[in-house]
Design a protein around this motif. Structure first.
Motif, PDB file in Angstrom:
ATOM      1  N   ILE A  42       5.009 -33.152 -17.431  1.00  0.00           N
ATOM      2  CA  ILE A  42       4.032 -32.323 -18.137  1.00  0.00           C
ATOM      3  C   ILE A  42       2.646 -32.564 -17.551  1.00  0.00           C
ATOM      4  N   ILE A  43       1.840 -31.512 -17.523  1.00  0.00           N
ATOM      5  CA  ILE A  43       0.474 -31.609 -17.043  1.00  0.00           C
ATOM      6  C   ILE A  43      -0.422 -30.767 -17.925  1.00  0.00           C
ATOM      7  N   GLY A  44      -1.571 -31.317 -18.279  1.00  0.00           N
ATOM      8  CA  GLY A  44      -2.526 -30.619 -19.128  1.00  0.00           C
ATOM      9  C   GLY A  44      -3.595 -31.583 -19.599  1.00  0.00           C
ATOM     10  N   THR A  45      -4.479 -31.103 -20.452  1.00  0.00           N
ATOM     11  CA  THR A  45      -5.504 -31.964 -21.024  1.00  0.00           C
ATOM     12  C   THR A  45      -4.883 -32.841 -22.109  1.00  0.00           C
ATOM     13  N   GLU A  46      -5.643 -33.826 -22.577  1.00  0.00           N
ATOM     14  CA  GLU A  46      -5.129 -34.725 -23.623  1.00  0.00           C
ATOM     15  C   GLU A  46      -4.746 -33.942 -24.872  1.00  0.00           C
ATOM     16  N   LYS A  47      -5.548 -32.945 -25.239  1.00  0.00           N
ATOM     17  CA  LYS A  47      -5.242 -32.124 -26.409  1.00  0.00           C
ATOM     18  C   LYS A  47      -3.962 -31.334 -26.200  1.00  0.00           C
ATOM     19  N   ASP A  48      -3.805 -30.765 -25.001  1.00  0.00           N
ATOM     20  CA  ASP A  48      -2.601 -29.992 -24.699  1.00  0.00           C
ATOM     21  C   ASP A  48      -1.359 -30.872 -24.731  1.00  0.00           C
ATOM     22  N   LEU A  49      -1.472 -32.069 -24.158  1.00  0.00           N
ATOM     23  CA  LEU A  49      -0.324 -32.972 -24.099  1.00  0.00           C
ATOM     24  C   LEU A  49       0.060 -33.463 -25.494  1.00  0.00           C
ATOM     25  N   ALA A  50      -0.924 -33.632 -26.371  1.00  0.00           N
ATOM     26  CA  ALA A  50      -0.626 -34.044 -27.744  1.00  0.00           C
ATOM     27  C   ALA A  50       0.177 -32.966 -28.464  1.00  0.00           C
ATOM     28  N   MET A  51      -0.208 -31.697 -28.250  1.00  0.00           N
ATOM     29  CA  MET A  51       0.549 -30.593 -28.849  1.00  0.00           C
ATOM     30  C   MET A  51       1.951 -30.513 -28.262  1.00  0.00           C
ATOM     31  N   PHE A  52       2.080 -30.754 -26.953  1.00  0.00           N
ATOM     32  CA  PHE A  52       3.401 -30.711 -26.331  1.00  0.00           C
ATOM     33  C   PHE A  52       4.315 -31.778 -26.939  1.00  0.00           C
ATOM     34  N   ARG A  53       3.784 -32.983 -27.138  1.00  0.00           N
ATOM     35  CA  ARG A  53       4.608 -34.054 -27.724  1.00  0.00           C
ATOM     36  C   ARG A  53       5.076 -33.681 -29.113  1.00  0.00           C
ATOM     37  N   GLN A  54       4.209 -33.022 -29.873  1.00  0.00           N
ATOM     38  CA  GLN A  54       4.591 -32.578 -31.208  1.00  0.00           C
ATOM     39  C   GLN A  54       5.678 -31.520 -31.132  1.00  0.00           C
ATOM     40  N   TRP A  55       5.503 -30.563 -30.209  1.00  0.00           N
ATOM     41  CA  TRP A  55       6.518 -29.521 -30.033  1.00  0.00           C
ATOM     42  C   TRP A  55       7.816 -30.106 -29.506  1.00  0.00           C
ATOM     43  N   SER A  56       7.727 -31.051 -28.595  1.00  0.00           N
ATOM     44  CA  SER A  56       8.915 -31.623 -27.962  1.00  0.00           C
ATOM     45  C   SER A  56       9.828 -32.298 -28.973  1.00  0.00           C
ATOM     46  N   THR A  57       9.243 -32.914 -29.987  1.00  0.00           N
ATOM     47  CA  THR A  57      10.070 -33.584 -31.003  1.00  0.00           C
ATOM     48  C   THR A  57      10.811 -32.586 -31.890  1.00  0.00           C
ATOM     49  N   SER A  58      10.398 -31.308 -31.839  1.00  0.00           N
ATOM     50  CA  SER A  58      11.028 -30.298 -32.692  1.00  0.00           C
ATOM     51  C   SER A  58      12.013 -29.421 -31.940  1.00  0.00           C
ATOM     52  N   VAL A  59      12.190 -29.679 -30.634  1.00  0.00           N
ATOM     53  CA  VAL A  59      13.044 -28.818 -29.822  1.00  0.00           C
ATOM     54  C   VAL A  59      14.490 -28.826 -30.313  1.00  0.00           C
ATOM     55  N   ASN A  60      14.935 -29.943 -30.828  1.00  0.00           N
ATOM     56  CA  ASN A  60      16.314 -30.039 -31.323  1.00  0.00           C
ATOM     57  C   ASN A  60      16.446 -29.662 -32.794  1.00  0.00           C
ATOM     58  N   ARG A  61      15.364 -29.160 -33.375  1.00  0.00           N
ATOM     59  CA  ARG A  61      15.369 -28.825 -34.800  1.00  0.00           C
ATOM     60  C   ARG A  61      16.013 -27.466 -35.049  1.00  0.00           C
ATOM     61  N   PHE A  62      16.749 -27.359 -36.141  1.00  0.00           N
ATOM     62  CA  PHE A  62      17.309 -26.079 -36.566  1.00  0.00           C
ATOM     63  C   PHE A  62      16.190 -25.195 -37.111  1.00  0.00           C
ATOM     64  N   LEU A  63      16.147 -23.943 -36.646  1.00  0.00           N
ATOM     65  CA  LEU A  63      15.142 -22.994 -37.119  1.00  0.00           C
ATOM     66  C   LEU A  63      15.850 -21.793 -37.731  1.00  0.00           C
ATOM     67  N   PRO A  64      15.621 -21.500 -38.987  1.00  0.00           N
ATOM     68  CA  PRO A  64      16.292 -20.351 -39.619  1.00  0.00           C
ATOM     69  C   PRO A  64      15.800 -19.036 -39.041  1.00  0.00           C
ATOM     70  N   ALA A  65      16.602 -18.013 -39.224  1.00  0.00           N
ATOM     71  CA  ALA A  65      16.254 -16.696 -38.707  1.00  0.00           C
ATOM     72  C   ALA A  65      15.149 -16.073 -39.534  1.00  0.00           C
ATOM     73  N   TYR A  66      14.371 -15.224 -38.905  1.00  0.00           N
ATOM     74  CA  TYR A  66      13.312 -14.483 -39.586  1.00  0.00           C
ATOM     75  C   TYR A  66      13.963 -13.482 -40.528  1.00  0.00           C
ATOM     76  N   ALA A  67      13.526 -13.459 -41.798  1.00  0.00           N
ATOM     77  CA  ALA A  67      14.179 -12.625 -42.800  1.00  0.00           C
ATOM     78  C   ALA A  67      13.720 -11.176 -42.763  1.00  0.00           C
ATOM     79  N   GLY A  68      12.588 -10.913 -42.143  1.00  0.00           N
ATOM     80  CA  GLY A  68      12.066  -9.557 -42.107  1.00  0.00           C
ATOM     81  C   GLY A  68      12.560  -8.783 -40.909  1.00  0.00           C
ATOM     82  N   SER A  69      11.868  -7.721 -40.609  1.00  0.00           N
ATOM     83  CA  SER A  69      12.231  -6.880 -39.471  1.00  0.00           C
ATOM     84  C   SER A  69      11.028  -6.700 -38.563  1.00  0.00           C
ATOM     85  N   MET A  70      11.164  -7.122 -37.331  1.00  0.00           N
ATOM     86  CA  MET A  70      10.076  -6.981 -36.367  1.00  0.00           C
ATOM     87  C   MET A  70       9.884  -5.523 -35.968  1.00  0.00           C
TER      88      MET A  70
END
Length: 522
Positions: free
Chosen positions: A44-72
């Motif tokens: 990963i490459i970015g600023t300290e702020k960007d890398l902090a957000m990436f670490r937060q996102w990275s821990t959620s990559v294996n998380r189950f995400l429910p489907a959107y209930a509405g219609s796009m």
């Protein structure tokens, strides 16, 4: 007499040799076609702020995400139409069968002061060049020094960089003094003559490159063969939101995660799915042209080609600059010699992947008809190998032919109007029963498909195009409105022409024209 037909939806092949039409269904139930052990090795490459957000996102990559209930695709979020178009995300490891390690192999920090200084440059070309160099110099150094080189690098960018580093970006309000284009000739603005000469030289050098952060980054890294995934800060933030509160102008978290995960899996040299009914010995090549903003003598355009095999593998060939664009015809065409070289490269590349056996058939796709010189070159290249070549023109028809059903739903995807034995109109977009909706906003427009050169069955050509609309590994959509041979033509053309011609001339000729896998460009 014209004849209306309905083509079957192509099937995709997943793990355990199981086939389904929707990528999300197949990955959820059976896993990817190419199942391999191990984990995703990334940097990963970015600023300290960007890398902090990436670490937060990275821990959620294996998380189950429910489907959107509405219609796009409808104004009412509780509309029944479109609900099937959204599907839950089971998590990266569950869907793709390989480990996602939240800890990266390499971490490269771009200092805030260094990036801000580059972003405060008034002149667009110089600003983008400075920002790209701030990333590429650190990235390439870290990649070469790494004992375990990452399979993919995540380049994290925030909204400020995105808004200031696009082709039509406005200059920053708080720009630094002495960074305007006209300042290159104003020596009094600089502390000494050396600083003035340095900016003038940097400015004139930056003008040789097209001003686009994404494309210039990709182009500069091609010779290093470093695969990147440019990831926006806002995209990661959107993934962390609840499904019923998506970010405006962004898709819901599950859909974003599906698309990102599929792209990452593919860029780590793995195939999530392939065509279930692909025809053996057949490959497809899309011809790409891009006009130069600053012609080099009579050389006014760059050519390239995207070749896709029956198993989904894609390669990009870079051709030579030449006088390909004609002001009279307002079209680009190769000469006989260059078209011969192009097809020879494609045949040799195919043979390298198939025990030295050349392809039985090559379908060459283009947005215009091939002229006599081009076709003569293609024929000369194919003849020694016994390969059959077919030239096909594919273009979207706007404001012309429309088909309407008796009900409220638009025409089904796969409908085709056969105008003759060599010409047809194919609706590659339309109502999809699996999604119970038409994933679009306007009345579907067809593709005009014409066999211009060679002999082929029009139904076979149409079915192939429908198959190729399901090979976009940069997302996890049900299908695209274009075959993959032409889907990314504009983007690849932009990357091929981002660097100045002398950048290729400075390298070995064989290296400059060596085909690279498709994942380097997306």
């Amino acid at each position: 007499m014209p004849k209306l037909v309905q083509l079957d939806e192509p099937q995709l092949l997943f793990g355990h040799s199981q086939s389904l039409a929707h990528p999300k269904d197949g990955l959820t139930l059976f896993g990817p076609y190419q199942r391999t052990a191990g984990s995703v090795r990334y940097g990963i490459i970015g600023t300290e702020k960007d890398l902090a957000m990436f670490r937060q996102w990275s821990t959620s990559v294996n998380r189950f995400l429910p489907a959107y209930a509405g219609s796009m695709f409808r104004r009412k979020r509780n509309a029944e139409f479109g609900k099937l178009a959204h599907q839950f995300f089971p998590g990266f490891e569950t869907a793709f069968g390989i480990t996602w390690n939240p800890k990266p192999e390499c971490v490269c920090v771009v200092p805030d002061d260094s990036l801000n200084q580059a972003l405060q440059t008034h002149e667009l070309h110089t600003r983008i060049s400075r920002v790209v160099k701030a990333y590429t110099k650190r990235l390439t150094k870290a990649n070469y020094e790494s004992e375990h080189k990452p399979d993919i690098w995540f380049v994290i960018v925030d909204k400020a960089l995105e808004s200031l580093c696009r082709p039509q970006s406005e200059p920053p309000r708080d720009y630094a003094e002495g960074t305007k284009a006209e300042d290159a000739a104003q020596r009094s603005l600089f502390t000494d003559a050396q600083e003035a000469d340095s900016f003038a030289e940097e400015y004139h050098e930056a003008l040789k490159f097209k001003p686009d952060f994404h494309n210039q980054l990709k182009a500069r890294l091609l010779k290093h063969q470093i695969i990147t995934q440019v990831l926006q800060y806002e995209t990661m933030d959107a993934c962390l939101r609840t499904p019923d509160n998506p970010v405006r102008d962004k898709e819901d978290p599950a859909t974003i995660s599906w698309n990102l995960a599929t792209s990452i899996f593919y860029k780590t040299r793995r195939r999530p799915w392939i065509l279930a009914d692909a025809r053996d010995g057949v490959c497809y090549m899309g011809v790409v042209f891009k006009r130069l903003t600053k012609p080099q003598g009579d050389k006014n355009a760059c050519c390239g080609a995207q070749m896709f095999l029956e198993d989904g593998n894609g390669m990009v060939f870079k051709g030579a600059l030449g006088p390909w664009y004609s002001e009279d015809k307002r079209e680009c065409h190769l000469d006989r010699e260059e078209s011969r070289k192009f097809l020879e490269r494609a045949i040799h590349s195919y043979a390298d992947e198939h025990d030295k056996k050349p392809p039985r058939e090559i379908f060459v796709h283009g947005s215009v008809r091939f002229d006599d010189e081009e076709w003569a070159g293609f024929s000369e290249a194919a003849k020694p190998f016994g390969t059959k070549v077919v030239g096909v023109r594919i273009r979207r028809v706007y404001g012309g032919l429309k088909l309407f059903t008796r009900g409220k739903s638009p025409v089904m995807r796969g409908a085709a109007l056969l105008a003759s034995d060599t010409k047809a109109y194919l609706f590659a977009t339309g109502f999809v029963p699996r999604l119970n909706t038409y994933p679009g906003w306007n009345v579907p427009n067809p593709l005009e498909v014409e066999i211009c050169n060679g002999d082929a069955d029009i139904m076979t050509v149409l079915q192939d195009i429908l198959r190729l609309s399901k090979l976009n590994y940069n997302s996890c959509k049900f299908s695209d409105g274009y075959p993959i041979t032409l889907k990314f033509a504009g983007r690849i053309g932009d990357i091929l022409t981002t660097l100045p011609p002398e950048a290729d001339e400075a390298t070995d000729d064989s290296d400059a024209y060596t085909p690279l896998p498709f994942w380097h460009y997306v």
